[in-house]
Design a protein around this motif. Structure first.
Motif, PDB file in Angstrom:
ATOM      1  N   LYS A  69       0.756  -1.191  -0.095  1.00 37.84           N
ATOM      2  CA  LYS A  69      -0.002   0.034  -0.048  1.00 37.84           C
ATOM      3  C   LYS A  69       0.710   1.163  -0.029  1.00 37.84           C
ATOM      4  CE  LYS A  69      -3.954  -1.886   2.538  1.00 37.84           C
ATOM      5  NZ  LYS A  69      -4.812  -1.602   3.864  1.00 37.84           N
ATOM      6  N   GLN A  81      -5.976   9.395   1.087  1.00 34.09           N
ATOM      7  CA  GLN A  81      -6.089   8.184  -0.205  1.00 34.09           C
ATOM      8  C   GLN A  81      -5.362   6.950   0.162  1.00 34.09           C
ATOM      9  OE1 GLN A  81      -5.070   9.466  -4.047  1.00 34.09           O
ATOM     10  NE2 GLN A  81      -6.458   7.959  -5.116  1.00 34.09           N
ATOM     11  N   TYR A  83      -3.564   3.665  -2.067  1.00 32.99           N
ATOM     12  CA  TYR A  83      -3.395   3.125  -3.302  1.00 32.99           C
ATOM     13  C   TYR A  83      -2.649   1.916  -3.011  1.00 32.99           C
ATOM     14  CZ  TYR A  83      -1.816   2.605  -8.167  1.00 32.99           C
ATOM     15  OH  TYR A  83      -1.582   2.224  -9.317  1.00 32.99           O
ATOM     16  N   THR A  85      -0.561  -1.430  -4.253  1.00 32.95           N
ATOM     17  CA  THR A  85       0.684  -1.780  -4.686  1.00 32.95           C
ATOM     18  C   THR A  85       0.992  -3.349  -4.875  1.00 32.95           C
ATOM     19  OG1 THR A  85       2.029  -1.195  -2.905  1.00 32.95           O
ATOM     20  CG2 THR A  85       1.659   0.620  -4.292  1.00 32.95           C
ATOM     21  N   HIS A 138       3.515   8.725  -9.747  1.00 34.38           N
ATOM     22  CA  HIS A 138       1.965   9.259  -9.734  1.00 34.38           C
ATOM     23  C   HIS A 138       2.313  10.860  -9.925  1.00 34.38           C
ATOM     24  CE1 HIS A 138       0.844   5.560  -7.297  1.00 34.38           C
ATOM     25  NE2 HIS A 138       2.201   5.459  -7.148  1.00 34.38           N
ATOM     26  N   GLU A 144      -3.721  13.514  -4.433  1.00 31.90           N
ATOM     27  CA  GLU A 144      -4.064  12.184  -4.910  1.00 31.90           C
ATOM     28  C   GLU A 144      -3.411  11.449  -5.630  1.00 31.90           C
ATOM     29  OE1 GLU A 144      -8.407  12.203  -6.350  1.00 31.90           O
ATOM     30  OE2 GLU A 144      -8.845  13.542  -4.827  1.00 31.90           O
ATOM     31  N   GLY A 146      -3.985   8.379  -7.394  1.00 31.51           N
ATOM     32  CA  GLY A 146      -4.209   7.227  -8.511  1.00 31.51           C
ATOM     33  C   GLY A 146      -4.834   7.757  -9.526  1.00 31.51           C
TER      34      GLY A 146
END
Length: 449
Positions: A69, A81, A83, A85, A138, A144, A146
């Motif tokens: 993560k 947030q 994301y 991984t 990113h 953010e 994603g």
């Protein structure tokens, strides 16, 4: 330093070893004061479901890398947030970026590196163990993660995609002439029972992004150095910290004192940020000492040889006065521990040393000019080349050199032995008003400020 709650103005401890009384006056701490680790603080917090592996702060947001993560938090540690991984399916036939999507996961993705790059766009690079250390880019929008994510793969087999090694990675990104270069250093295991870093990963290398910003490439055909043949897996080398200052990139390492030595020490590594092939590379021993005076005023010197954590920052006016620094000088704050005999394992005995980067550079110049050097034992292509003993800059006409400095001038413990019974594991420093405030973390989970 002594930290008490008898007066709220006494909580903040500055690097200059001064504290405030109720009248706002600075007072020297009593020589007999001892570190108080019984104080508790009610701090903002966020509980993760796995240990923190990497952490980065940018524009008021906090980015945390844990297994499988990447989590974005606000400045007051509220989740923005999360994301995913990993986990992924790893295998010899799997794509480095996509893995084998049609097969069940068989490997976790450990976070190995987080870094921010803002020259092109505000973009966060996250590198893990999946895909043999491939990184993802990113493109940040309102913090953010994603919205726009690219795996930094490669269309060739030169190894440029394999960034993060399994034993630990330090990365410094520097803008030179309109191009961002990534200086990457991969550790070799300090624990001989761990697997050695695969040969996919160079020990030290310099990369840049492709024009499309979706992959890395080497800046030249020879922009890397590796441990000499026979030393991979047999020469523990741990990169602890990295930074850029002025014309140079620096790495701080823990490694053996020499080829046949079993003792460990810390070194500071310096190379030119404009260098394409690591031709201006030098290492120097870097340790911290504490001198204790006995009843008969005889000084007993203790050497703290194993770096635990470091941070480069500007100094407040208090520390600039004490150290005769300029306002824009970079200062290295380093937490050391004494190691067990012939081991990199730290003991519960620490110290903090403070030294300006300008002073480090003067040591490099002085020792090299006086000939206190020898060829590097542990790197390939490290023969001692001819060089001009009056100039060691990064200009186009400077001759190359790859050297190990054999002398050192260790700085002294800034806190006068106050952490001799504590294992410090982290350090962060920030100037606040006129003061230079250090936040120290201990092995038992304490925060000392």
């Amino acid at each position: 330093m002594s930290i008490t709650l008898t007066d709220v103005t006494c909580i903040v401890v500055t690097i200059s070893t001064l504290w405030w009384d109720a009248n706002g006056q600075c007072k020297e701490p009593r020589e007999t004061s001892k570190l108080n680790l019984s104080v508790t603080y009610n701090l903002p917090h966020f509980v993760l479901d796995a240990p923190v592996q990497k952490l980065l702060v940018f524009n008021g947001s906090v980015y945390v890398g844990i297994t499988n993560k990447l989590v974005a938090l606000s400045g007051d540690l509220k989740k923005i947030q999360e994301y995913k991984t990993g986990p992924v399916h790893e295998g010899p036939q799997c794509n480095a970026c996509e893995g084998c999507r049609d097969r069940p996961p068989n490997a976790n993705n450990t976070s190995m590196a987080l870094l921010m790059e803002t020259y092109y766009d505000p973009e966060l690079f996250s590198c893990g163990t999946a895909g043999n250390g491939v990184c993802s880019r990113h493109l940040l929008e309102d913090g953010e993660l994603g919205v726009d994510v690219n795996c930094m793969g490669s269309h060739n087999n030169d190894g440029s995609r394999y960034i993060a090694g399994p034993a630990g990675t330090q990365i410094v990104n520097v803008e030179v002439g309109g191009v961002v270069r990534f200086f990457v250093a991969n550790s070799e295991p300090l624990n001989s029972s761990l697997p050695s870093s695969p040969r996919l990963h160079h020990t030290i290398s310099i990369r840049k992004m492709w024009e499309t910003q979706d992959r890395f490439e080497f800046v030249s055909e020879h922009s890397y150095m590796d441990l000499a043949p026979g030393l991979r897996g047999n020469y523990p080398l741990h990169y602890v910290y990295s930074f850029q200052s002025g014309a140079y990139v620096y790495f701080l390492t823990v490694q053996r004192e020499g080829g046949t030595s079993k003792a460990f020490h810390t070194r500071i590594v310096r190379t030119c940020s404009s260098d394409l092939e690591l031709l201006h590379y030098v290492e120097m021993p870097f340790e911290c000492i504490y001198s204790e005076k006995g009843r008969r005023k005889r000084s007993t010197q203790m050497v703290f040889n194993i770096l635990q954590a470091a941070h480069v920052a500007k100094a407040g006016s208090d520390l600039r006065r004490d150290m005769d620094l300029k306002e824009d000088d970079d200062v290295l704050f380093a937490a050391f521990a004494r190691s067990r005999p012939d081991s990199p394992e730290p003991t519960a005995s620490s110290t903090v040393c403070v030294i300006s980067v300008a002073k480090i550079n003067s040591f490099f110049k002085d020792f090299i000019q006086k000939g206190h050097t020898k060829p590097l034992y542990h790197f390939t292509g490290s023969e001692e080349k001819p060089y001009n003993q009056t100039s060691f800059g990064c200009g186009k006409h400077e001759k190359g050199y790859r050297l190990e400095v054999t002398r050192t001038r260790p700085p002294e413990d800034w806190f006068n032995g106050r952490f001799r019974n504590v294992l410090l594991t982290s350090i962060a420093v920030v100037p606040i008003h006129d003061h230079t405030v250090a936040t120290l973390g201990t092995a038992d989970g304490r925060v000392i400020q």
